[in-house]
Design a protein around this motif. Structure first.
Motif, PDB file in Angstrom:
ATOM      1  N   CYS A 155      38.340  38.184  45.761  1.00 13.97           N
ATOM      2  CA  CYS A 155      39.006  37.319  44.775  1.00 13.97           C
ATOM      3  C   CYS A 155      40.421  37.811  44.458  1.00 13.97           C
ATOM      4  CB  CYS A 155      38.202  37.306  43.477  1.00 13.97           C
ATOM      5  SG  CYS A 155      36.587  36.551  43.677  1.00 13.97           S
ATOM      6  N   LEU A 160      36.501  34.769  38.198  1.00 18.87           N
ATOM      7  CA  LEU A 160      36.143  36.172  38.447  1.00 18.87           C
ATOM      8  C   LEU A 160      34.705  36.353  37.991  1.00 18.87           C
ATOM      9  CD1 LEU A 160      39.176  38.315  37.161  1.00 18.87           C
ATOM     10  CD2 LEU A 160      38.579  37.816  39.536  1.00 18.87           C
ATOM     11  N   CYS A 189      40.688  41.878  44.049  1.00 19.96           N
ATOM     12  CA  CYS A 189      39.580  42.640  43.457  1.00 19.96           C
ATOM     13  C   CYS A 189      39.074  43.679  44.456  1.00 19.96           C
ATOM     14  CB  CYS A 189      38.456  41.676  43.061  1.00 19.96           C
ATOM     15  SG  CYS A 189      36.978  42.519  42.460  1.00 19.96           S
ATOM     16  N   LYS A 238      32.115  41.820  37.056  1.00 20.11           N
ATOM     17  CA  LYS A 238      32.742  43.075  37.513  1.00 20.11           C
ATOM     18  C   LYS A 238      34.258  42.912  37.599  1.00 20.11           C
ATOM     19  CE  LYS A 238      30.164  43.235  41.297  1.00 20.11           C
ATOM     20  NZ  LYS A 238      29.028  42.342  41.098  1.00 20.11           N
ATOM     21  N   GLY A 239      34.687  41.820  38.203  1.00 19.97           N
ATOM     22  CA  GLY A 239      36.126  41.590  38.329  1.00 19.97           C
ATOM     23  C   GLY A 239      36.786  41.456  36.965  1.00 19.97           C
ATOM     24  N   VAL A 275      33.902  38.871  48.757  1.00 19.97           N
ATOM     25  CA  VAL A 275      34.481  37.554  48.460  1.00 19.97           C
ATOM     26  C   VAL A 275      36.005  37.673  48.459  1.00 19.97           C
ATOM     27  CG1 VAL A 275      34.631  35.658  46.788  1.00 19.97           C
ATOM     28  CG2 VAL A 275      32.465  36.852  47.116  1.00 19.97           C
ATOM     29  N   HIS A 334      27.607  38.422  45.474  1.00 19.80           N
ATOM     30  CA  HIS A 334      28.858  37.705  45.766  1.00 19.80           C
ATOM     31  C   HIS A 334      29.002  36.572  44.747  1.00 19.80           C
ATOM     32  CE1 HIS A 334      27.626  39.559  49.643  1.00 19.80           C
ATOM     33  NE2 HIS A 334      28.895  39.882  49.672  1.00 19.80           N
ATOM     34  N   CYS A 350      33.600  43.204  45.905  1.00 24.98           N
ATOM     35  CA  CYS A 350      32.797  42.650  47.008  1.00 24.98           C
ATOM     36  C   CYS A 350      33.627  41.891  48.039  1.00 24.98           C
ATOM     37  CB  CYS A 350      31.675  41.771  46.462  1.00 24.98           C
ATOM     38  SG  CYS A 350      32.159  40.081  46.098  1.00 24.98           S
TER      39      CYS A 350
END
Ligand code: SF4
Length: 883
Positions: free
Chosen positions: A16, A42, A9, A45-46, A14, A171, A12
């Motif tokens: 992912c 997710l 992703c 956003k993701g 994180v 996050h 952010c």
């Protein structure tokens, strides 16, 4: 291009893992079950990434002076421009400003060119704005910029302290992991240190709603409390650290007693005692901090105040414990690794003479920079003053994101040479560029990123490049060649760049630097393509370590950690809570930075469609601010307009404004234009969380909104905001000066063939019009006086999905109210399933729903990414109180 890809992703820190597959109706995105960061999850956003891939808004071709040119011409112009400035004014007169959005390979080549071959360290990154204070704190404490924990620690902890972090929104997947762990182990406790009650507070056992800026007092007080309770790890302190006594003395001077802390932080002493006792009595504690601490004029000290607590208790390096600063951007960490900050060299080396020499030899660099360069804020002040005469800005928008954003824009306008490489055609910064270079976007580019737990993941392409877009690392390499350094920039592909970087981490390492990538330095192209997520440091045999410092060996020359004596300093500019309120800025759940991607999808814009200021109801009453009305915000350095939202989660005397709106999406809505260039003296990170601001009602003579299938431009009004909605665009407008005749103006603005419906009430200041074509709604305008209300937008927007606007719907358009059977779902709460506030309230009332799970079972809301669950819980509480 492949029909599927496992990638990462782009939002952010994180980081992912994402699985992307091409399906009949477009690209589908789901969480990668095997990725250790998210294990299939997710956030909103993701999950919406597949809807952001359209080429609209992209910068497609190189341009000079707004004219399309070919790549050779553009790159020659960049190289010539930089060469001329360097020859005339020296290497300190040029600069690069890069981004946590870049891939590690991009970052590496940019840094190599500037520091190794141009001979200046004037390359800084927008990560300066989000985590440079944490970097400095780690380096002071550990002798290395190293996050010592991993994500699993958050699940294994018995107490997680979120300090200055709204992780639920910033996050979300990590927050969801913590929330799930707490559901599984109900004895696990959560504390949230934040002046504001946020979505993260939803699972908090203690919400420590301290006075803004008083964090260091709170943390110093906790160190004193640990000492007085006899809970120090004396053995660890003696064996592995230096400076404890001075740190405790400073803490005692600042925070001698619990009552003194409660008074200084304006906290209930009982709540404070409960939080202190929990921290004192719990062995497995993770303290996760973020921008609430970092974005402060004393952000480095605050980070060290956190680290002091973990060193004092020896709670570091073992499962379920440690200090954990989380990065905001997807590759802020990668930038830290390859020297994206002006005060670092690559591969965790500094400007110590031995490091400079080592990097020089590794790169065979003829004129390596020997001293740190300009940090972000200083860099753009140097642009404004003319000390920097050529700047190359990459994948970031400083005319929007830096404090005193108006001055930054003016500085760029006066700069001799501004080069911008970006994938977006229109940003506040791209507008100021003399040379524009189209960069690959997410889905097109390949490389690696490092997330907040030191996990390196592949970013893989699955789309053809848009237009003539090229990788950022390639642009830097091409300019490097043109400046005469062909050998040093002879990279065949990003795999070659990565290998060189990995090799550098191993070069003369001898365990003097913990950043080691070991065998990754010999990955061949196929192995690089297939690289699976892996955490550094890596031993020669490829073994990685999830946690560091369990052995008590740090990276200062004596291998001991350092306590830092923290004497709290108040924010640089005070607000009195009456005439001036404390302005706090931050992220929203469904938006990313300047919205260049997230504003492309109606699902995400629906949650908070307009720029807003969140105000406590008591302040709103006192200041005559109406919920849903407009407010004018005046800071020391600028002003803005925003919609008022009342929220009793705000601390009275404070307001919150999201960071996301730029000139590309709204007029007079750039919050950073209000903020002064106050920075931490060590890290250079700006104080984005505390600025005095005067908030007053702004009462325009008229207000309006337009809906249109076509995108519109040049709309009137001091306040104007564009919102992508499902099947149409929406424009919120307000102003004083108005068109001479609304009817004429609306016909001109919404022009097109079809049938017009119109209603005018000149006395009441109302005007409504709609244009239908082939039975479908094409455009509509609703105008009212500034002090009256406009119709709700949701039910009107839904008409764009209708193939036939019947007589009842026509009548609704004219009267501005939904007719019988028309649904007004209200503002979006759940982005994944597009469930609105009114729908949820109605369901709660009708079915006596008492939990988010019950809402999910009925409406699906909250059952995918879970990001809206805290909001669902709040809606349940408010609806039940309201009856
Ligand atoms: S939490 Fe959301 S934004 Fe952050 S990396 Fe994961 S999916 Fe992307």
């Amino acid at each position: 291009m492949p029909e599927a890809a496992f990638t990462t992703c782009p939002y952010c820190g994180v980081g992912c893992g994402v699985e992307v597959t091409r399906e009949a109706d477009g690209w589908k995105v789901r969480g990668d079950d095997a990725h250790p960061a998210n294990l299939g999850r997710l956030c909103s956003k993701g999950a919406a990434l597949g809807e952001t891939l359209s080429p609209d808004g992209r910068l497609l071709y190189p341009e000079i002076g707004g004219q399309r040119v070919n790549w050779d011409t553009a790159l020659d112009a960049v190289a010539d421009g930089f060469r001329q400035v360097i020859e005339k004014h020296g290497p300190q007169a040029v600069a690069f400003y890069v981004s946590g959005q870049l891939l590690t390979e991009d970052y590496y080549v940019a840094n190599k060119l500037m520091k190794g071959f141009i001979g200046s360290a004037n390359i800084d990154t927008n990560s300066r704005l989000c985590m440079s204070s944490a970097v400095a704190a780690y380096k002071r404490a550990f002798g290395t910029d190293t996050v010592p924990v991993c994500y699993e620690d958050l699940e294994q902890a018995d107490l997680v302290v979120f300090a200055g972090s709204n992780a639920a929104w910033a996050h979300p997947v990590l927050y969801q992991r913590v929330a799930a762990a707490k559901r599984k182990r109900p004895h696990m406790k959560i504390a949230v240190i934040d002046p504001r009650r946020t979505a993260t507070s939803d699972i908090a056992d203690w919400h420590v709603a301290l006075k803004p800026g008083s964090d260091a007092v709170l943390l110093d007080g906790l160190l004193v409390h640990l000492a007085d309770a006899g809970k120090l790890d004396e053995t660890f302190i003696a064996a592995h650290t230096e400076g404890f006594d001075a740190a405790l003395d400073a803490a005692r001077a600042a925070a001698p007693t619990l009552d003194a802390v409660a008074a200084a932080c304006e906290l209930d002493p009982h709540l404070l005692a409960g939080f202190y006792a929990a921290f004192t009595d719990t062995e497995k504690v993770v303290t996760l901090w973020s921008q609430g601490l970092n974005q402060s004029s004393s952000g480095v000290d605050k980070g060290n105040a956190v680290i002091n607590l973990h060193l004092a208790t020896g709670r570091i390096g073992r499962p379920g414990m440690g200090p954990f600063s989380i990065t905001g951007q997807p590759n802020a960490m990668g930038g830290r690794e390859v020297g994206g900050l002006a005060n670092q060299l690559a591969a965790h080396m500094d400007f110590a003479p031995a490091d400079v020499d080592r990097v020089r030899r590794f790169w065979n660099a003829p004129r390596i920079a020997a001293a740190p360069g300009l940090k972000a804020v200083d860099l753009f002040q140097a642009v404004t003053s003319g000390a920097v005469k050529a700047v190359w800005i990459v994948a970031t928008n400083p005319a929007f994101s830096l404090p005193e954003a108006d001055a930054v824009r003016a500085g760029l306008a006066g700069c001799e040479l501004v080069v911008v490489s970006d994938c977006v055609r229109d940003t506040d910064t791209v507008r100021e560029a003399h040379i524009r270079l189209p960069a690959l976007g997410w889905g097109e580019k390949g490389g690696t990123v490092t997330n907040s737990e030191r996990c390196i993941s592949r970013v893989r392409p699955f789309l053809d490049p848009a237009g003539e877009a090229r990788p950022d690392w390639w642009m830097f390499a091409e300019v490097g060649r043109r400046l005469g350094y062909a050998d040093a920039f002879d990279f065949a592909d990003e795999a070659a760049v990565f290998r060189e970087y990995a090799d550098m981490t191993n070069f003369e390492n001898d365990d003097t630097r913990d950043l080691r990538l070991g065998p990754l330095a010999t990955l061949d192209t196929a192995a690089y393509a297939d690289l699976q997520p892996v955490q550094w440091p890596l031993a020669d045999d490829g073994t990685s370590r999830a946690r560091l410092f369990a052995d008590g060996r740090f990276y200062h020359p004596d291998r001991r950690a350092r306590f830092v004596a923290v004497t709290p300093r108040p924010p640089a500019r005070a607000a009195n809570g009456a005439d001036t309120l404390v302005l706090n800025t931050g992220r929203l759940r469904d938006q990313w930075h300047s919205m260049s991607r997230t504003a492309k999808t109606a699902r995400l814009t629906a949650h908070r469609p307009e720029p807003f200021v969140e105000v406590h109801p008591d302040d709103a009453r006192r200041l005559h601010l109406a919920d849903g009305g407009l407010a004018h915000l005046l800071g020391a350095d600028g002003e803005m307009l925003a919609r008022v939202r009342l929220d009793d989660g705000q601390r009275p005397g404070s307001v919150f404004v999201p960071m996301h709106w730029s000139d590309a999406h709204a007029r007079r809505a750039r919050v950073n234009a209000l903020l002064g260039t106050i920075t931490d003296p060590i890290s250079g990170q700006p104080e984005f969380k505390h600025a005095p601001v005067v908030v007053a009602p702004w009462r325009p003579h008229w207000q309006a909104f337009l809906l249109s299938r076509q995108r519109l431009a040049d709309l009137p009004g001091e306040y104007a905001c564009e919102v992508r909605a499902k099947g149409h665009w929406r424009y919120e407008l307000a102003g004083d000066g108005k068109p001479a005749d609304w009817g004429v103006w609306v016909h001109d603005t919404l022009r097109g063939s079809g049938e017009w419906l119109e209603y005018a009430d000149p006395t009441g200041g109302r005007f409504r019009a709609a244009r239908l074509r082939d039975g479908r709604l094409e455009a509509a305008a609703f105008v009212a006086r500034g002090d009256s209300t406009l119709p709700e937008r949701d039910w009107l927007g839904r008409m764009y999905a209708e193939d036939h606007i019947d007589d009842a719907a026509r009548m609704s358009l004219l009267v501005g109210r939904p007719g019988k059977g028309m649904v007004d779902a209200g503002q979006s709460v759940c982005s994944c399933f597009s469930v609105g506030l009114n729908t949820i309230i109605e369901a709660i009332r009708e079915h006596d729903l008492q939990t988010p799970e019950a809402i999910g079972a009925l409406l699906q809301a909250g059952t995918n990414c879970g990001s809206c669950v805290p909001e669902l819980r709040r809606i349940i509480a408010e609806t039940r109180v309201a009856g």
